[in-house]
Write an enzyme that holds these catalytic residues in place. Structure first.
Site, mmCIF file in Angstrom:
data_model
loop_
_atom_site.group_PDB
_atom_site.id
_atom_site.type_symbol
_atom_site.label_atom_id
_atom_site.label_comp_id
_atom_site.label_asym_id
_atom_site.label_seq_id
_atom_site.Cartn_x
_atom_site.Cartn_y
_atom_site.Cartn_z
ATOM 1 N N GLY A 1 0.798 -1.226 0.000
ATOM 2 C CA GLY A 1 0.000 0.000 0.000
ATOM 3 C C GLY A 1 0.830 1.274 0.000
ATOM 4 N N VAL A 2 2.129 1.163 0.220
ATOM 5 C CA VAL A 2 3.000 2.335 0.199
ATOM 6 C C VAL A 2 3.528 2.481 -1.222
ATOM 7 C CG1 VAL A 2 5.108 3.385 1.094
ATOM 8 C CG2 VAL A 2 3.646 2.019 2.602
ATOM 9 N N GLY B 1 6.098 5.072 -6.427
ATOM 10 C CA GLY B 1 6.052 5.477 -7.825
ATOM 11 C C GLY B 1 6.289 6.957 -8.035
ATOM 12 N N SER C 1 3.617 2.277 -22.616
ATOM 13 C CA SER C 1 3.212 1.315 -21.595
ATOM 14 C C SER C 1 2.309 0.212 -22.124
ATOM 15 C CB SER C 1 2.475 2.055 -20.475
ATOM 16 O OG SER C 1 3.328 2.986 -19.852
ATOM 17 N N HIS D 1 0.165 5.069 -13.325
ATOM 18 C CA HIS D 1 0.577 6.328 -13.955
ATOM 19 C C HIS D 1 -0.364 7.481 -13.612
ATOM 20 C CE1 HIS D 1 4.028 4.898 -16.126
ATOM 21 N NE2 HIS D 1 3.332 3.856 -16.565
#
Length: 180
Positions: free
Chosen positions: A10-11, A14, A39, A115
C-alpha cells in the site's frame, strides 16, 4: 515499485521514482522537455472479452461477436484487411476501457492506475504497438503513452485521487465519442 515487501503493502514509491527519473534525465539531457512512457495494457483483452461477451449475450449485437472472432483469427495482425477493419472499433473500445472501465472507483487497468495516480495524463493509444505474442494475448496489440507534464502532475494527481478523474488528451476523449 510498491508491495515489494509485505510491510510496504500500500506504500507507493512510484511518485518518488518518477520524479527522480525526471530529475536524472533533465540533468543528463537538459534539452528534454517532454516526459512520456510507452506502456503495456495487460488486462485489456480480459476486460474486453468479458464485457463484449456479456453485451453480445444480452442483446442482438453481433458486432461484438464478430470483433472477438476476428481477434481469434490466426494471423489477423498480418492481414491488412482484417487489421484495418478492426482498428476503428478497437481504438474506440480501448478509449472506453481507459475512461470508463473501473475496478471499484479506479480504472480497471493496473498500469493506468499507477501512472494516473502519479500525475500522468493518458496521451495516446497506439494501434498494433505491440505485436508480440504476449502483446496480442494481453492487449490485442495496443500500447499507450502516458504524458508527464511537469506543470500538471500535481493537479492531475489530486484530481485523480480526490475525484477519480482520468486525465486524458482530447484525442482519446474524441475516440470515446466516435461512432462508425
Amino acid at each position: 515499485i510498491n508491495n515489494c515487501h509485505r510491510g510496504l503493502k500500500g506504500v507507493s514509491f512510484g511518485n518518488f521514482l518518477i520524479k527522480q527519473v525526471v530529475l536524472e534525465l533533465r540533468r543528463e539531457f537538459s534539452q528534454l522537455t517532454t516526459f512520456s512512457t510507452l506502456s503495456p495494457v495487460p488486462t485489456f483483452r480480459v476486460w474486453m472479452e468479458e464485457t463484449l461477451s456479456d453485451e453480445a449475450n444480452g442483446s442482438a449485437n453481433t458486432e461484438w461477436s464478430a470483433l472477438l472472432a476476428a481477434l481469434d483469427t490466426a494471423g489477423w495482425v498480418s492481414d491488412p484487411g482484417i487489421s484495418q477493419r478492426l482498428k476503428g472499433p478497437m481504438m474506440r473500445l480501448a478509449a472506453r476501457y481507459f475512461l470508463e472501465a473501473k475496478r471499484g472507483a479506479f480504472p480497471y487497468d493496473p498500469v493506468a492506475r499507477f501512472h494516473l495516480r502519479n500525475g500522468a495524463r493518458l496521451e495516446r493509444i497506439n494501434w498494433l504497438g505491440d505485436t508480440s505474442f504476449k502483446g496480442l494475448e494481453q492487449s490485442a496489440g495496443i500500447l499507450v503513452n502516458y504524458l508527464y507534464d511537469l506543470k500538471a502532475i500535481e493537479k492531475n494527481h489530486e484530481d485523480y485521487v480526490k475525484n477519480r478523474n482520468v486525465a486524458s488528451s482530447p484525442a482519446i476523449t474524441r475516440l470515446l465519442r466516435q461512432r462508425d
